[in-house]
Motif scaffolding. Structure first.
Motif, short mmCIF file in Angstrom:
data_model
loop_
_atom_site.label_atom_id
_atom_site.label_comp_id
_atom_site.label_asym_id
_atom_site.label_seq_id
_atom_site.Cartn_x
_atom_site.Cartn_y
_atom_site.Cartn_z
N PRO A 1 -8.62 -11.84 1.20
CA PRO A 1 -8.99 -10.43 1.32
C PRO A 1 -10.43 -10.19 0.93
O PRO A 1 -10.96 -10.81 0.02
CB PRO A 1 -8.02 -9.73 0.35
CG PRO A 1 -6.86 -10.67 0.25
CD PRO A 1 -7.44 -12.05 0.37
N ARG B 1 -7.68 -9.82 9.83
CA ARG B 1 -6.74 -9.75 8.70
C ARG B 1 -7.48 -9.86 7.38
O ARG B 1 -7.12 -9.19 6.40
CB ARG B 1 -5.69 -10.87 8.81
CG ARG B 1 -4.63 -10.63 9.87
CD ARG B 1 -3.45 -11.57 9.67
NE ARG B 1 -3.85 -12.97 9.78
CZ ARG B 1 -3.86 -13.66 10.91
NH1 ARG B 1 -3.51 -13.07 12.05
NH2 ARG B 1 -4.22 -14.93 10.93
N ASP C 1 -6.97 -6.91 4.76
CA ASP C 1 -6.29 -7.18 3.50
C ASP C 1 -7.08 -6.70 2.29
O ASP C 1 -6.53 -6.52 1.21
CB ASP C 1 -6.01 -8.68 3.35
CG ASP C 1 -4.94 -9.15 4.32
OD1 ASP C 1 -4.24 -8.29 4.90
OD2 ASP C 1 -4.80 -10.38 4.52
#
Length: 358
Positions: free
Chosen positions: A48, A156, A160
């Motif tokens: 993330p 992603r 995230d």
């Protein structure tokens, strides 16, 4: 934007914040990139990404949503003016591509670093590293420049980190580039950079669908800018890269009036109820007026773009939504917009029939 949705000039503070460039801001104002971002760009897995924004004044007192301010360019390098580190460049590249979808090294260097040619070399090295990690890829070229986009893993990684607004259906842009639409996508990115540079970069969305199931009307807006604040400032942007006919371009502009004119009936059973604009109930709920449409013409020589603008003005004469138009070269020179239409809710209500209640 130099004009608001009613055609008036925006307040000086908001206008200056949106149009100013921040490359000469001292490095002392920068917030160091977080360890989470460093991990994301150093590790081959999709870690993330945490926020790396520079705190600053925003519209309505909200936090600034621009990317971190790059150091000043030129002159002697010192501790207060140096090139961003490799992890910073990679982290900013991920954030930028998550917002604009596709970009070249030149476009990314314009935002991420203060240098020109040198800045591109930094970005190219960063993108090669991200490609090795499976976070970015290239699917085409614009001249000699590679066109970059994020992979699903790259999207992603950004999502995230909860740094950008949730966009569950956002695409990577890879299919569009492979299909030959890379020049149009890059023109959209060029428009975003010309409108505000790095300011509010994370508040842009590209390829935003507008649809009304009852009428079958559906179209995609090339870019939407939603500036944070107590009263959200929304701007709709359509970029014509000179590939469609003048008639089709005019129809696309008229679609916005049809969308703005659609009303829905609301009320409990057994009551009179009432009708309300579809867009204000289900799309732009914080806007007092239908957001202004900005048409940017690109892809041809400037004298041809001027003729195209004149033809568009004649084709949409009398439209009942706020429409402004300009050419991409004029926008990059910070010249004013040409008004093609004015917001008229009453006229829209006369043109489009009221829905029947229960």
């Amino acid at each position: 934007m130099s004009l608001d949705d009613t055609g008036r000039r925006a307040p000086a503070t908001a206008q200056n914040a949106l149009w100013s460039w921040t490359r000469d801001v001292p490095r002392a104002r920068r917030r160091p990139i977080s360890s989470a971002v460093s991990s994301a760009v150093k590790d081959s897995t999709a870690v993330p990404i945490a926020a790396g924004h520079t705190p600053g004044p925003g519209v309505g007192g909200d936090a600034d949503t621009s990317l971190p301010v790059p150091p000043a360019s030129g002159g002697q390098r010192s501790c207060s003016s140096s090139t961003p580190t490799a992890p910073q460049v990679r982290g900013d590249a991920l954030r930028m591509l998550a917002c604009v979808r596709v970009a070249t090294a030149r476009q990314m260097a314009q935002v991420i670093t203060a240098e020109d040619a040198d800045g591109r070399s930094y970005v190219r090295r960063a993108m090669r590293k991200l490609a090795e990690q499976g976070l970015a890829e290239t699917n085409g070229k614009q001249g000699k420049e590679l066109i970059w986009n994020l992979t699903r893993a790259g999207l992603r990684a950004v999502a995230d980190g909860n740094e950008l607004p949730a966009r569950p259906r956002v695409g990577t842009g890879a299919k569009a580039v492979r299909a030959g639409f890379g020049p149009h996508a890059l023109a959209v990115t060029e428009t975003i950079l010309a409108v505000g540079g790095r300011h509010y970069l994370t508040d842009w969305q590209v390829e935003v669908n507008h649809a009304i199931k009852e009428t079958g009307l559906t179209f995609n807006t090339d870019a939407v800018l939603n500036v944070p604040g107590k009263a959200a400032e929304v701007g709709l942007y359509e970029i014509d890269n000179g590939t469609m006919s003048r008639a089709k371009l005019a129809r696309e502009v008229w679609d916005y009036e049809r969308y703005a004119g659609h009303r829905v009936w609301e009320g409990a059973r057994g009551t009179i109820g009432g009708t309300f604009p579809f867009w204000s109930r289900y799309r732009y709920t914080r806007s007092s007026r239908f957001p202004p449409l900005h048409v940017v013409l690109a892809g041809k020589e400037e004298h041809l773009l001027q003729r195209r603008l004149e033809a568009l003005a004649a084709a949409v004469d009398g439209i009942a939504v706020s429409v402004f138009a300009t050419t991409l070269p004029a926008l990059q020179r910070r010249e004013g917009w040409v008004r093609l239409g004015t917001d008229h809710p009453d006229r829209r209500r006369e043109r489009y029939p009221e829905p029947v209640g229960r």
